[in-house]
Design a protein around this motif. Structure first.
Motif, PDB file in Angstrom:
ATOM      1  N   VAL A 251      26.728   3.058 -22.581  1.00  0.00           N
ATOM      2  CA  VAL A 251      26.559   3.061 -21.133  1.00  0.00           C
ATOM      3  C   VAL A 251      27.231   4.315 -20.588  1.00  0.00           C
ATOM      4  CG1 VAL A 251      27.123   1.830 -19.008  1.00  0.00           C
ATOM      5  CG2 VAL A 251      26.505   0.553 -21.054  1.00  0.00           C
ATOM      6  N   GLU A 252      26.511   5.046 -19.746  1.00  0.00           N
ATOM      7  CA  GLU A 252      27.100   6.215 -19.109  1.00  0.00           C
ATOM      8  C   GLU A 252      27.923   5.762 -17.913  1.00  0.00           C
ATOM      9  OE1 GLU A 252      25.997  10.712 -17.604  1.00  0.00           O
ATOM     10  OE2 GLU A 252      24.369   9.386 -18.242  1.00  0.00           O
ATOM     11  N   VAL A 253      29.122   6.325 -17.799  1.00  0.00           N
ATOM     12  CA  VAL A 253      30.028   5.945 -16.714  1.00  0.00           C
ATOM     13  C   VAL A 253      30.572   7.186 -16.018  1.00  0.00           C
ATOM     14  CG1 VAL A 253      30.701   3.754 -17.786  1.00  0.00           C
ATOM     15  CG2 VAL A 253      32.020   5.827 -18.289  1.00  0.00           C
ATOM     16  N   ASP A 254      31.043   6.993 -14.795  1.00  0.00           N
ATOM     17  CA  ASP A 254      31.703   8.067 -14.061  1.00  0.00           C
ATOM     18  C   ASP A 254      33.021   8.415 -14.739  1.00  0.00           C
ATOM     19  OD1 ASP A 254      29.680   8.008 -12.162  1.00  0.00           O
ATOM     20  OD2 ASP A 254      30.810   6.733 -10.775  1.00  0.00           O
ATOM     21  N   ALA A 255      33.525   9.594 -14.447  1.00  0.00           N
ATOM     22  CA  ALA A 255      34.785  10.057 -15.034  1.00  0.00           C
ATOM     23  C   ALA A 255      35.938   9.102 -14.731  1.00  0.00           C
ATOM     24  CB  ALA A 255      35.108  11.460 -14.524  1.00  0.00           C
ATOM     25  N   GLU A 256      35.946   8.529 -13.525  1.00  0.00           N
ATOM     26  CA  GLU A 256      37.036   7.617 -13.141  1.00  0.00           C
ATOM     27  C   GLU A 256      36.996   6.342 -13.982  1.00  0.00           C
ATOM     28  OE1 GLU A 256      34.693   8.715 -10.786  1.00  0.00           O
ATOM     29  OE2 GLU A 256      35.927  10.443 -10.236  1.00  0.00           O
ATOM     30  N   VAL A 257      35.814   5.811 -14.224  1.00  0.00           N
ATOM     31  CA  VAL A 257      35.665   4.601 -15.037  1.00  0.00           C
ATOM     32  C   VAL A 257      36.091   4.900 -16.474  1.00  0.00           C
ATOM     33  CG1 VAL A 257      34.000   2.955 -15.999  1.00  0.00           C
ATOM     34  CG2 VAL A 257      33.875   3.587 -13.576  1.00  0.00           C
ATOM     35  N   PHE A 258      35.663   6.048 -16.990  1.00  0.00           N
ATOM     36  CA  PHE A 258      36.027   6.436 -18.352  1.00  0.00           C
ATOM     37  C   PHE A 258      37.545   6.567 -18.485  1.00  0.00           C
ATOM     38  CE2 PHE A 258      36.226   9.469 -21.987  1.00  0.00           C
ATOM     39  CZ  PHE A 258      35.447   8.760 -22.889  1.00  0.00           C
ATOM     40  N   ALA A 259      38.174   7.204 -17.504  1.00  0.00           N
ATOM     41  CA  ALA A 259      39.632   7.373 -17.530  1.00  0.00           C
ATOM     42  C   ALA A 259      40.332   6.015 -17.482  1.00  0.00           C
ATOM     43  CB  ALA A 259      40.078   8.245 -16.358  1.00  0.00           C
ATOM     44  N   ARG A 260      39.839   5.103 -16.657  1.00  0.00           N
ATOM     45  CA  ARG A 260      40.460   3.775 -16.572  1.00  0.00           C
ATOM     46  C   ARG A 260      40.290   3.021 -17.889  1.00  0.00           C
ATOM     47  NH1 ARG A 260      44.640   1.125 -15.279  1.00  0.00           N
ATOM     48  NH2 ARG A 260      44.291  -1.013 -14.650  1.00  0.00           N
ATOM     49  N   TYR A 261      39.116   3.149 -18.501  1.00  0.00           N
ATOM     50  CA  TYR A 261      38.903   2.494 -19.795  1.00  0.00           C
ATOM     51  C   TYR A 261      39.887   3.036 -20.837  1.00  0.00           C
ATOM     52  CZ  TYR A 261      36.586   0.616 -23.922  1.00  0.00           C
ATOM     53  OH  TYR A 261      36.316  -0.050 -25.101  1.00  0.00           O
ATOM     54  N   LEU A 262      40.091   4.328 -20.843  1.00  0.00           N
ATOM     55  CA  LEU A 262      41.049   4.923 -21.779  1.00  0.00           C
ATOM     56  C   LEU A 262      42.464   4.398 -21.518  1.00  0.00           C
ATOM     57  CD1 LEU A 262      39.845   8.639 -21.979  1.00  0.00           C
ATOM     58  CD2 LEU A 262      39.503   6.814 -23.660  1.00  0.00           C
ATOM     59  N   GLU A 263      42.836   4.248 -20.242  1.00  0.00           N
ATOM     60  CA  GLU A 263      44.155   3.705 -19.906  1.00  0.00           C
ATOM     61  C   GLU A 263      44.341   2.292 -20.456  1.00  0.00           C
ATOM     62  OE1 GLU A 263      44.744   3.711 -15.669  1.00  0.00           O
ATOM     63  OE2 GLU A 263      44.383   5.866 -15.517  1.00  0.00           O
ATOM     64  N   LEU A 264      43.263   1.521 -20.420  1.00  0.00           N
ATOM     65  CA  LEU A 264      43.328   0.112 -20.821  1.00  0.00           C
ATOM     66  C   LEU A 264      42.904  -0.120 -22.266  1.00  0.00           C
ATOM     67  CD1 LEU A 264      41.713  -1.442 -17.638  1.00  0.00           C
ATOM     68  CD2 LEU A 264      44.128  -1.563 -18.302  1.00  0.00           C
ATOM     69  N   TYR A 265      42.629   0.941 -22.997  1.00  0.00           N
ATOM     70  CA  TYR A 265      42.038   0.806 -24.327  1.00  0.00           C
ATOM     71  C   TYR A 265      42.827  -0.128 -25.246  1.00  0.00           C
ATOM     72  CZ  TYR A 265      39.301   2.206 -28.389  1.00  0.00           C
ATOM     73  OH  TYR A 265      38.476   2.204 -29.470  1.00  0.00           O
TER      74      TYR A 265
END
Length: 166
Positions: free
Chosen positions: A77-91
């Motif tokens: 799924v393609e996501v915005d940069a903010e969503v990607f950054a949040r996912y990385l924070e919560l990985y």
């Protein structure tokens, strides 16, 4: 779904069928030459970055009728940069309490001709070690959205695998 069933598609009896179908990379990334992928794309089994574009591998569950289980599509799924950054924070953390975030389907699902690249959906982060779960929008009237809501029977499950050549 019973463990052993007679398939309406092929007429054979099956003990069980594969319960997932995953994609190695987003379709547009996969279409690049190997050389271009190696030079332009950073990816692993869960994350992909191509220039300014970011992708997360998720699970799109379709319940199996008569079973406490689902068929899991494994698209990107393609996501915005903010969503990607949040996912990385919560990985490495539990993200289940996070509100769902928007994304766009980055793989064509062969069993659903009406579902196209860019189809909008919601992503719910999960526990560490579990891929995020996708839900199609309530306004989506596609066959995939209907099957995600209502489930599929054994014959449709087999048909999906035949279409995917699994």
């Amino acid at each position: 779904m019973a463990e052993d069933f007679s398939c309406a598609i092929c007429g054979d009896r099956h003990d069980s069928l594969s319960r997932d179908w995953g994609y190695g990379l987003p379709d547009e990334v996969w279409a690049l030459s190997e050389e271009d992928r190696e030079g332009q794309v950073r990816f692993n089994d869960d994350l992909c970055q191509w220039g300014e574009r970011a992708f997360i591998r998720c699970i799109l569950p379709v319940p199996l009728k008569g079973a406490d289980d689902y068929f899991g599509w494994g698209p990107w799924v393609e996501v915005d940069a903010e969503v990607f950054a949040r996912y990385l924070e919560l990985y490495d953390e539990d993200g289940r309490e996070e509100p769902p975030v928007p994304g766009k389907l980055a793989n064509k699902l062969e069993a659903y001709p009406g579902v196209t690249l860019g189809t909008r959906l919601l992503i719910q982060f999960q526990d560490p070690g579990e891929r995020p779960i996708l839900t199609l929008l309530e306004s989506d009237k596609s066959r995939l959205a209907q099957e995600q809501r209502d489930g599929i029977d054994a014959a449709r499950h087999h048909e999906i695998l035949e279409i995917c050549k699994a």
